[in-house]
Write a protein that holds these residues in place. Structure first.
Motif, mmCIF file in Angstrom:
data_model
loop_
_atom_site.group_PDB
_atom_site.id
_atom_site.type_symbol
_atom_site.label_atom_id
_atom_site.label_comp_id
_atom_site.label_asym_id
_atom_site.label_seq_id
_atom_site.Cartn_x
_atom_site.Cartn_y
_atom_site.Cartn_z
ATOM 1 N N SER A 163 0.818 -1.195 -0.007
ATOM 2 C CA SER A 163 -0.029 -0.209 0.105
ATOM 3 C C SER A 163 0.795 1.251 -0.009
ATOM 4 N N PRO A 164 0.467 2.196 -0.437
ATOM 5 C CA PRO A 164 1.241 3.585 -0.514
ATOM 6 C C PRO A 164 1.343 4.157 0.916
ATOM 7 N N ASN A 165 2.368 5.099 1.062
ATOM 8 C CA ASN A 165 2.395 5.952 2.509
ATOM 9 C C ASN A 165 1.202 6.755 2.730
ATOM 10 N N LYS A 166 1.148 7.211 3.637
ATOM 11 C CA LYS A 166 -0.155 8.118 3.954
ATOM 12 C C LYS A 166 0.277 9.482 3.499
ATOM 13 N N TYR A 167 -0.609 10.283 3.020
ATOM 14 C CA TYR A 167 -0.432 11.546 2.240
ATOM 15 C C TYR A 167 0.008 12.543 3.349
ATOM 16 N N GLU A 168 0.810 13.595 3.131
ATOM 17 C CA GLU A 168 1.179 14.823 3.801
ATOM 18 C C GLU A 168 -0.040 15.750 4.131
ATOM 19 N N LEU A 169 -0.067 16.227 5.039
ATOM 20 C CA LEU A 169 -1.118 17.227 5.439
ATOM 21 C C LEU A 169 -0.772 18.843 5.121
ATOM 22 N N SER A 170 0.203 18.896 4.183
ATOM 23 C CA SER A 170 0.799 20.209 3.715
ATOM 24 C C SER A 170 1.156 19.796 2.284
ATOM 25 N N SER A 171 1.072 21.139 1.691
ATOM 26 C CA SER A 171 1.605 21.048 0.466
ATOM 27 C C SER A 171 1.640 22.225 -0.598
ATOM 28 N N TRP A 172 2.208 22.386 -1.709
ATOM 29 C CA TRP A 172 2.120 23.659 -2.643
ATOM 30 C C TRP A 172 1.074 23.670 -3.527
ATOM 31 N N ALA A 173 0.914 25.064 -3.716
ATOM 32 C CA ALA A 173 -0.394 25.238 -4.738
ATOM 33 C C ALA A 173 0.249 26.417 -5.554
ATOM 34 N N ILE A 174 -0.491 26.732 -6.818
ATOM 35 C CA ILE A 174 -0.152 27.731 -7.640
ATOM 36 C C ILE A 174 -1.405 28.787 -7.837
ATOM 37 N N PRO A 175 -1.476 29.833 -6.884
ATOM 38 C CA PRO A 175 -2.146 30.799 -7.052
ATOM 39 C C PRO A 175 -2.667 31.626 -8.153
ATOM 40 N N PHE A 176 -3.720 31.945 -8.677
ATOM 41 C CA PHE A 176 -3.870 32.920 -9.575
ATOM 42 C C PHE A 176 -5.462 33.163 -9.860
ATOM 43 N N GLY A 177 -5.434 34.633 -10.111
ATOM 44 C CA GLY A 177 -6.945 34.880 -10.181
ATOM 45 C C GLY A 177 -7.119 36.432 -10.614
ATOM 46 N N LEU A 178 -8.443 37.141 -10.546
ATOM 47 C CA LEU A 178 -8.584 38.464 -11.187
ATOM 48 C C LEU A 178 -8.924 39.194 -9.873
ATOM 49 N N GLY A 179 -8.949 40.601 -10.022
ATOM 50 C CA GLY A 179 -9.413 41.393 -8.892
ATOM 51 C C GLY A 179 -9.503 42.773 -9.641
ATOM 52 N N LEU A 188 -6.947 54.591 2.585
ATOM 53 C CA LEU A 188 -7.495 53.453 2.636
ATOM 54 C C LEU A 188 -7.642 53.005 1.095
ATOM 55 N N GLY A 189 -7.497 51.483 1.004
ATOM 56 C CA GLY A 189 -7.726 50.963 -0.201
ATOM 57 C C GLY A 189 -8.657 49.717 -0.217
ATOM 58 N N ILE A 190 -9.436 49.272 -1.328
ATOM 59 C CA ILE A 190 -10.226 48.445 -1.065
ATOM 60 C C ILE A 190 -10.349 47.541 -2.594
ATOM 61 N N SER A 191 -10.387 46.174 -2.577
ATOM 62 C CA SER A 191 -10.248 45.332 -3.485
ATOM 63 C C SER A 191 -11.071 44.192 -3.340
ATOM 64 N N PHE A 192 -11.554 43.791 -4.536
ATOM 65 C CA PHE A 192 -12.281 42.417 -4.468
ATOM 66 C C PHE A 192 -11.518 41.367 -5.544
ATOM 67 N N GLU A 193 -11.301 40.214 -4.836
ATOM 68 C CA GLU A 193 -10.747 39.134 -5.774
ATOM 69 C C GLU A 193 -11.263 37.895 -5.716
ATOM 70 N N TRP A 194 -11.257 37.046 -6.686
ATOM 71 C CA TRP A 194 -11.372 35.665 -6.681
ATOM 72 C C TRP A 194 -10.259 34.910 -7.312
ATOM 73 N N ALA A 195 -9.407 34.204 -6.365
ATOM 74 C CA ALA A 195 -8.178 33.643 -6.952
ATOM 75 C C ALA A 195 -8.194 32.090 -6.458
#
Length: 268
Positions: A163-179, A188-195
């Protein structure tokens, strides 16, 4: 002579330094998930969001470029019983997972935007970078208690020598989005974003590959591996092992602009 050279260099680079205004802010919004327990319908992705919060730091390097770091926290979840797909309803898998995301990246403004009062006070932007995140998928057992899924190995992790080993509870990701960002006065500044985050793991939901032999699992692991009690599923696909999971953050960020000390020194 040396003093004059230093003053000249200070003046030459003051334009760059003045653009490097810092902003500190708070994010309020939601987080969502796309993976083995999610329908492909776009509306489902939008509506199945959960509260999230975070903190953001921005350093405006140029009118078109800002460097950003952030930490965001939220809970992603999904339930086969909420699906329109009868096969998923029969599978009856569900999970929730608290995600803590630490990201760094760059915002690229479409307009010449700066974090101070000027003619252009708003701009759409795109965002990209890299994230490191932690997660911990859980599901309810027959007694209604939340159980951490990674330690019990619902897909037979460590059940036998092959059987495979247990998976890690942390990882990497690539974030990308628009705002879209807007200056609100000088402070002050305000922004709306979906990433979105395209992750390097397929176990955000604890579901990836194939149904294991329940005889090799603990009673609790066998229950949560096949909660729909589907017959003759050993070796059949439990999820899609060819696609990793994704999650997203969507919401508003309110930032406070910090004065540039170099600007104050040059004026003095």
């Amino acid at each position: 002579m040396t003093k004059n050279i230093l003053i000249t260099f200070a003046l030459l680079f003051s334009g760059v330094s003045l653009a490097q205004k810092h902003e500190l802010g708070v994010f309020f919004g939601s987080t969502g998930y796309y993976g083995d327990l999610k329908d492909d319908k776009f509306g489902e992705i939008i509506t199945h969001q959960n509260p999230a919060i975070g903190f953001v730091h921005k350093m405006n390097l140029h009118e078109h470029v800002s460097f950003r770091s952030s930490i965001q926290v939220g809970t992603v979840k999904a339930d086969d019983l909420l699906s329109d797909d009868p096969n998923k309803q029969k599978r009856n898998l569900s999970f929730q997972s608290r995600v803590m995301d630490v990201s760094v990246g760059f915002e690229f403004n479409f307009f010449e935007f700066a974090a101070q009062k000027r003619k252009i006070t708003h701009s759409p932007y795109v965002y990209g970078g890299i994230s490191y995140f932690t997660f911990n998928p859980q599901a309810k057992n027959n007694q209604g208690q939340w159980v951490d899924l990674q330690p019990i190995g619902t897909e037979g992790q460590l059940a036998d020598g092959s059987s495979p080993n247990k998976y890690e509870l942390s990882s990497w990701a690539i974030p990308f989005g628009l705002g879209y960002k807007v200056n609100v006065g000088d402070k002050l500044g305000i922004s709306f974003e979906w990433a979105w985050r395209a992750t390097a793991t397929d176990f955000l939901d604890d579901v990836s590959g194939y149904y294991p032999d329940p005889n090799l699992l603990s009673e609790e692991a066998a229950e949560l591996s096949n909660p729909g009690n589907l017959p003759d599923v050993v070796g059949k696909t439990r999820g899609n092992p060819n696609l990793n999971d994704w999650y997203n953050f969507a919401g508003f960020t309110l930032t406070y602009k910090i004065k540039n000390k170099l600007k104050q020194c040059l004026r003095a």
